[in-house]
Design an enzyme around this catalytic site. Sequence first.
Site, PDB file in Angstrom:
ATOM      1  N   ALA A   1       0.862  -1.175   0.000  1.00 12.35           N
ATOM      2  CA  ALA A   1       0.000   0.000   0.000  1.00 12.35           C
ATOM      3  C   ALA A   1       0.903   1.230   0.000  1.00 12.35           C
ATOM      4  O   ALA A   1       2.059   1.160   0.442  1.00 12.35           O
ATOM      5  CB  ALA A   1      -0.896  -0.024   1.225  1.00 12.35           C
TER       6      ALA A   1
ATOM      7  N   GLY B   1       0.679  -4.936   1.142  1.00 11.11           N
ATOM      8  CA  GLY B   1      -0.558  -5.005   0.376  1.00 11.11           C
ATOM      9  C   GLY B   1      -0.368  -5.640  -0.996  1.00 11.11           C
ATOM     10  O   GLY B   1      -1.320  -6.176  -1.564  1.00 11.11           O
TER      11      GLY B   1
ATOM     12  N   GLU C   1      -0.637  -9.222  -0.353  1.00  8.52           N
ATOM     13  CA  GLU C   1      -2.043  -9.501  -0.019  1.00  8.52           C
ATOM     14  C   GLU C   1      -2.928  -9.466  -1.267  1.00  8.52           C
ATOM     15  O   GLU C   1      -3.841 -10.279  -1.408  1.00  8.52           O
ATOM     16  CB  GLU C   1      -2.526  -8.487   1.027  1.00  8.52           C
TER      17      GLU C   1
ATOM     18  N   GLU D   1       4.967  -5.021   7.110  1.00 12.39           N
ATOM     19  CA  GLU D   1       4.247  -3.949   7.821  1.00 12.39           C
ATOM     20  C   GLU D   1       4.772  -3.720   9.233  1.00 12.39           C
ATOM     21  O   GLU D   1       4.755  -2.599   9.741  1.00 12.39           O
ATOM     22  CB  GLU D   1       2.748  -4.278   7.891  1.00 12.39           C
TER      23      GLU D   1
HETATM   24  C1  HXC Z   1       5.055   4.337  -1.325  1.00 14.66           C
HETATM   25  C2  HXC Z   1       6.950   3.383  -2.183  1.00 14.66           C
HETATM   26  C3  HXC Z   1       6.594   2.134  -1.625  1.00 14.66           C
HETATM   27  C4  HXC Z   1       5.359   2.049  -0.897  1.00 14.66           C
HETATM   28  C5  HXC Z   1       8.463   1.902  -2.667  1.00 14.66           C
HETATM   29  N1  HXC Z   1       8.124   3.187  -2.822  1.00 14.66           N
HETATM   30  N2  HXC Z   1       7.559   1.236  -1.943  1.00 14.66           N
HETATM   31  N3  HXC Z   1       6.181   4.473  -2.036  1.00 14.66           N
HETATM   32  N4  HXC Z   1       4.646   3.190  -0.772  1.00 14.66           N
HETATM   33  N5  HXC Z   1       4.907   0.908  -0.341  1.00 14.66           N
HETATM   34  C6  HXC Z   1       8.838   4.234  -3.543  1.00 14.66           C
HETATM   35  C7  HXC Z   1      10.073   4.692  -2.798  1.00 14.66           C
HETATM   36  O1  HXC Z   1       9.748   5.635  -1.804  1.00 14.66           O
HETATM   37  C8  HXC Z   1      10.886   5.277  -3.915  1.00 14.66           C
HETATM   38  O2  HXC Z   1      10.388   6.562  -4.216  1.00 14.66           O
HETATM   39  C9  HXC Z   1      10.547   4.384  -5.100  1.00 14.66           C
HETATM   40  O3  HXC Z   1       9.321   3.747  -4.770  1.00 14.66           O
HETATM   41  C10 HXC Z   1      11.591   3.298  -5.327  1.00 14.66           C
HETATM   42  O4  HXC Z   1      11.815   2.631  -4.102  1.00 14.66           O
HETATM   43  P1  HXC Z   1      13.278   2.421  -3.462  1.00 14.66           P
HETATM   44  O5  HXC Z   1      13.099   2.185  -2.024  1.00 14.66           O
HETATM   45  O6  HXC Z   1      14.185   3.522  -3.869  1.00 14.66           O
HETATM   46  O7  HXC Z   1      13.725   1.087  -4.209  1.00 14.66           O
HETATM   47  P2  HXC Z   1      14.710  -0.059  -3.680  1.00 14.66           P
HETATM   48  O8  HXC Z   1      15.895   0.542  -2.993  1.00 14.66           O
HETATM   49  O9  HXC Z   1      14.920  -0.968  -4.852  1.00 14.66           O
HETATM   50  O10 HXC Z   1      13.871  -0.835  -2.559  1.00 14.66           O
HETATM   51  C11 HXC Z   1      12.731  -1.557  -2.915  1.00 14.66           C
HETATM   52  C12 HXC Z   1      11.909  -1.931  -1.667  1.00 14.66           C
HETATM   53  C13 HXC Z   1      11.634  -0.648  -0.821  1.00 14.66           C
HETATM   54  C14 HXC Z   1      12.706  -2.942  -0.810  1.00 14.66           C
HETATM   55  C15 HXC Z   1      10.628  -2.593  -2.136  1.00 14.66           C
HETATM   56  O11 HXC Z   1      11.098   0.354  -1.679  1.00 14.66           O
HETATM   57  C16 HXC Z   1      10.682  -0.863   0.289  1.00 14.66           C
HETATM   58  O12 HXC Z   1      11.022  -1.407   1.331  1.00 14.66           O
HETATM   59  N6  HXC Z   1       9.437  -0.382   0.083  1.00 14.66           N
HETATM   60  C17 HXC Z   1       8.410  -0.456   1.141  1.00 14.66           C
HETATM   61  C18 HXC Z   1       7.887  -1.856   1.285  1.00 14.66           C
HETATM   62  C19 HXC Z   1       6.815  -1.924   2.358  1.00 14.66           C
HETATM   63  O13 HXC Z   1       7.080  -1.561   3.526  1.00 14.66           O
HETATM   64  N7  HXC Z   1       5.659  -2.342   1.975  1.00 14.66           N
HETATM   65  C20 HXC Z   1       4.494  -2.403   2.929  1.00 14.66           C
HETATM   66  C21 HXC Z   1       3.760  -1.103   2.918  1.00 14.66           C
HETATM   67  S1  HXC Z   1       2.507  -1.100   4.104  1.00 14.66           S
HETATM   68  P3  HXC Z   1      11.383   7.808  -4.502  1.00 14.66           P
HETATM   69  O14 HXC Z   1      10.459   8.973  -4.677  1.00 14.66           O
HETATM   70  O15 HXC Z   1      12.312   7.904  -3.335  1.00 14.66           O
HETATM   71  O16 HXC Z   1      12.099   7.412  -5.770  1.00 14.66           O
HETATM   72  C22 HXC Z   1       1.254  -1.980   3.428  1.00 14.66           C
HETATM   73  C23 HXC Z   1       0.033  -2.019   4.292  1.00 14.66           C
HETATM   74  C24 HXC Z   1      -0.827  -3.143   3.900  1.00 14.66           C
HETATM   75  O17 HXC Z   1       1.328  -2.501   2.392  1.00 14.66           O
HETATM   76  C25 HXC Z   1      -2.125  -3.088   4.620  1.00 14.66           C
HETATM   77  C26 HXC Z   1      -3.238  -2.635   3.769  1.00 14.66           C
HETATM   78  C27 HXC Z   1      -3.185  -2.998   2.366  1.00 14.66           C
END
Ligand code: HXC
Length: 262
Positions: free
Chosen positions: A69, A113, A116, A136
């Site tokens: 998400a 998400g 999911e 998360e």
């Molecule tokens: C918003 C995101 C994002 C996310 C990545 N980006 N994941 N933006 N929400 N979930 C954005 C980054 O901020 C970045 O933007 C760009 O995408 C590229 O990501 P990087 O981090 O630079 O890439 P990389 O170094 O290759 O790392 C990839 C990654 C990392 C390991 C996937 O991005 C990451 O850990 N993302 C978050 C994963 C996460 O926590 N997911 C769960 C979210 S909570 P910029 O502008 O800096 O280029 C969730 C809740 C679920 O899902 C419950 C309800 C559905």
Amino acid sequence: MTEALILTELRGDGARRTGLVTLNRPKQLNALNDELMDQLGAALLAWDADDSVGCIVVTGSEKAFAAGADIAAMASKSFIEAYQGDFITRNWETMRRIRKPVIAAVAGFALGGGCELAMMCDFIIAADTARFGQPEIKLGIIPGAGGTQRLPRAVGKSKAMDLVLTGRMMDAAEAERAGLVSRVVPADKLLAEALAAGELICAMGGPSVMMAKECVNRAFESGLTDGVSYERRMFHALFATADQKEGMEAFLAKRKAVFKHA
Ligand code: HXC
């Protein structure tokens, strides 16, 4: 004009075709925001109502199916906004109303998400580059789109706890061993493999496909006796369809069945 956060097209050349939807926020690794989920839900509902569509494939980019998400969109959300706005339930749950098969074709990250969403699909075909996780916990939250329920059903309690509590990722091979994905294919073959599965399903009798999906899903919602009884009623009902007569007559005549989806 509304930005296209998904791309849609029809694939295959049979009487029924596969609806292919590609998540399209590549710069944000397909982070799933409200607009994207609204667009996805609308596309799925339209294909579900379209007789010329027999199956749906949901995919992302080479790097990410979806990295979760959208954290930027969630970060400042209050409890009351989440609760009164029916966050997740309002638009994510549309997937559960889709009666035609939905295949997730996953390459790269399927996190939070994203994982999911893939698990809400009927089965997952993974590229060898796929990485699954529920990170998360690292954000101070928990999975909120069914992850704590669907993941243990798919991979068992121990691995689900491991993934949900540590936030670690698992690769495609581990996901296949654990039963989360149905098959792993080379990344450059992912879409072809998913579309080939879609084409096979499109050629089957529509009522039996829909009832098969409904019955397998029932396995997760009822006890064995009720589930088998439900299956038996559906099985009996299929003898009222033209497709059952065609399927069995074609087998006996040693020819290929041509289903009318009726
Ligand atoms: C918003 C995101 C994002 C996310 C990545 N980006 N994941 N933006 N929400 N979930 C954005 C980054 O901020 C970045 O933007 C760009 O995408 C590229 O990501 P990087 O981090 O630079 O890439 P990389 O170094 O290759 O790392 C990839 C990654 C990392 C390991 C996937 O991005 C990451 O850990 N993302 C978050 C994963 C996460 O926590 N997911 C769960 C979210 S909570 P910029 O502008 O800096 O280029 C969730 C809740 C679920 O899902 C419950 C309800 C559905």
